[in-house]
Write a protein that holds these residues in place. Sequence first.
Motif, short mmCIF file in Angstrom:
data_model
loop_
_atom_site.label_atom_id
_atom_site.label_comp_id
_atom_site.label_asym_id
_atom_site.label_seq_id
_atom_site.Cartn_x
_atom_site.Cartn_y
_atom_site.Cartn_z
N ARG A 62 0.82 -1.20 0.00
CA ARG A 62 0.00 0.00 0.00
C ARG A 62 0.87 1.26 0.00
NH1 ARG A 62 -4.49 1.77 4.47
NH2 ARG A 62 -4.29 3.98 3.94
N VAL A 63 0.50 2.17 -0.87
CA VAL A 63 1.13 3.49 -0.89
C VAL A 63 0.00 4.51 -1.02
CG1 VAL A 63 2.56 5.06 -2.26
CG2 VAL A 63 3.28 2.70 -1.98
N ASP A 64 -0.01 5.48 -0.13
CA ASP A 64 -1.04 6.52 -0.23
C ASP A 64 -0.53 7.65 -1.10
OD1 ASP A 64 -2.93 5.27 1.49
OD2 ASP A 64 -1.65 5.80 3.19
N VAL A 65 -1.07 7.72 -2.30
CA VAL A 65 -0.68 8.78 -3.23
C VAL A 65 -1.61 9.97 -2.99
CG1 VAL A 65 -0.29 9.40 -5.64
CG2 VAL A 65 0.11 7.05 -4.89
N ASP A 66 -1.05 11.06 -2.47
CA ASP A 66 -1.87 12.21 -2.10
C ASP A 66 -2.24 13.06 -3.31
OD1 ASP A 66 -1.68 12.03 0.98
OD2 ASP A 66 0.38 11.79 0.30
N TYR A 67 -1.32 13.19 -4.25
CA TYR A 67 -1.57 13.93 -5.48
C TYR A 67 -1.20 13.04 -6.65
CZ TYR A 67 -1.19 17.71 -2.09
OH TYR A 67 -1.34 18.50 -0.99
N LYS A 68 -2.22 12.71 -7.44
CA LYS A 68 -1.99 11.76 -8.54
C LYS A 68 -2.37 12.40 -9.86
CE LYS A 68 -3.66 7.70 -7.89
NZ LYS A 68 -4.45 6.44 -7.89
N GLY A 69 -1.49 12.25 -10.86
CA GLY A 69 -1.81 12.77 -12.19
C GLY A 69 -2.85 11.92 -12.88
N PHE A 70 -2.49 10.68 -13.17
CA PHE A 70 -3.36 9.78 -13.93
C PHE A 70 -3.21 8.35 -13.45
CE2 PHE A 70 -1.99 13.23 -16.69
CZ PHE A 70 -3.16 13.63 -17.33
N SER A 71 -4.31 7.62 -13.40
CA SER A 71 -4.23 6.16 -13.26
C SER A 71 -4.11 5.59 -14.66
CB SER A 71 -5.51 5.62 -12.61
OG SER A 71 -5.59 6.08 -11.29
N ILE A 72 -3.19 4.63 -14.83
CA ILE A 72 -2.99 4.06 -16.17
C ILE A 72 -3.10 2.54 -16.11
CG2 ILE A 72 -1.56 5.99 -16.98
CD1 ILE A 72 0.88 4.02 -16.73
N PRO A 73 -3.37 1.89 -17.25
CA PRO A 73 -3.42 0.43 -17.28
C PRO A 73 -2.03 -0.18 -17.14
CG PRO A 73 -3.79 1.33 -19.48
CD PRO A 73 -3.78 2.50 -18.53
N ASP A 74 -1.98 -1.50 -16.99
CA ASP A 74 -0.72 -2.20 -16.80
C ASP A 74 0.03 -2.32 -18.12
OD1 ASP A 74 1.37 -3.78 -16.04
OD2 ASP A 74 0.18 -5.56 -15.62
N GLU A 75 0.65 -1.23 -18.51
CA GLU A 75 1.45 -1.17 -19.74
C GLU A 75 2.76 -0.48 -19.38
OE1 GLU A 75 0.53 -2.21 -22.71
OE2 GLU A 75 -1.66 -2.09 -22.83
N PHE A 76 3.84 -0.81 -20.10
CA PHE A 76 5.08 -0.11 -19.85
C PHE A 76 5.06 1.20 -20.64
CE2 PHE A 76 9.45 0.98 -19.38
CZ PHE A 76 9.74 0.51 -18.11
N VAL A 77 5.31 2.29 -19.97
CA VAL A 77 5.20 3.60 -20.62
C VAL A 77 6.52 4.37 -20.55
CG1 VAL A 77 2.71 3.85 -20.32
CG2 VAL A 77 4.23 4.63 -18.50
N VAL A 78 6.71 5.23 -21.54
CA VAL A 78 7.91 6.09 -21.59
C VAL A 78 7.50 7.50 -22.00
CG1 VAL A 78 9.53 4.23 -22.19
CG2 VAL A 78 8.38 5.50 -24.03
N GLY A 79 8.45 8.41 -21.84
CA GLY A 79 8.22 9.80 -22.23
C GLY A 79 7.91 10.65 -21.02
N TYR A 80 8.03 11.97 -21.18
CA TYR A 80 7.80 12.93 -20.10
C TYR A 80 8.61 12.53 -18.85
CZ TYR A 80 5.21 16.62 -17.71
OH TYR A 80 4.85 17.78 -17.04
N GLY A 81 9.86 12.10 -19.09
CA GLY A 81 10.76 11.73 -17.99
C GLY A 81 10.92 10.23 -17.79
N LEU A 82 9.93 9.45 -18.20
CA LEU A 82 10.01 8.00 -17.99
C LEU A 82 10.80 7.34 -19.11
CD1 LEU A 82 6.80 8.83 -17.00
CD2 LEU A 82 7.17 6.57 -16.04
N ASP A 83 11.55 6.30 -18.73
CA ASP A 83 12.46 5.69 -19.69
C ASP A 83 12.24 4.20 -19.83
OD1 ASP A 83 13.52 5.12 -17.01
OD2 ASP A 83 15.21 4.23 -18.10
N TYR A 84 12.77 3.66 -20.94
CA TYR A 84 13.01 2.23 -21.05
C TYR A 84 14.49 2.08 -21.33
CZ TYR A 84 13.24 -2.49 -22.75
OH TYR A 84 13.60 -3.80 -22.91
N ASN A 85 15.23 1.45 -20.39
CA ASN A 85 16.70 1.34 -20.52
C ASN A 85 17.38 2.68 -20.80
OD1 ASN A 85 16.92 -1.32 -19.91
ND2 ASN A 85 17.18 -2.03 -22.02
N GLY A 86 16.90 3.71 -20.14
CA GLY A 86 17.52 5.02 -20.27
C GLY A 86 17.06 5.82 -21.48
N LYS A 87 16.20 5.23 -22.28
CA LYS A 87 15.78 5.91 -23.51
C LYS A 87 14.39 6.54 -23.39
CE LYS A 87 16.16 3.72 -27.39
NZ LYS A 87 16.33 2.68 -28.45
#
Length: 178
Positions: free
Chosen positions: A140-165
Amino acid sequence: MNEYRVSGVLIPEDRLAERVREIGREIGRDYAGRELVVVGILKGAVVFLSDLLRAIPETVDISLDFMAVSSYGASTKTRGIVKIVKDLDGSVEDKDVLIVEDIVDTGLTLSYLVKLMQERRPRSIRICALLDKEERRKVRVDVDYKGFSIPDEFVVGYGLDYNGKWRHLPSVHIVEQE
Ligand code: IMP
Ligand code: MG
């Protein structure tokens, strides 16, 4: 093939910008007239954080610090053991702390970080995460401020990476295996 590629846009940049501005205003209401130590988690949170900081009104007295963490590999990852690669520069004792993270997946990283932060006796701790994969949560983690809930997919962009890319992409995309 084991090639990965970026597929369609999951969250376009205008929706990101709009939501980040909303969260900034909310933080502004909650912390007006107070001091707040914003702790960015490197590296994934930096793009989100830089937009978020500028969306928080000047009525909040902000100071900025960073932490970098890495997980200890596959087996320990499931136990939530993370290594502090870079620790905070300053003390958080008696301060209000806001941890800013890119994404909550299993929750192991953030639950570890919150425990660690609590040992330093801050006045309060809240969590702000751009993305949340709720289906994947193990602890359990209480997220006090959340942007978006997303499905179980690997996502990249806007700071998020896959292997640094792909951190530099302005929108959030799903990664697909070809
Ligand atoms: P957790 O400890 O499982 O919650 O892992 C959170 C961390 O895993 C995040 O800080 C990210 O670095 C990484 N992560 C989890 N899912 C994704 C994703 O879809 N894209 C990029 N990084 C991810
Ligand atoms: Mg991360």
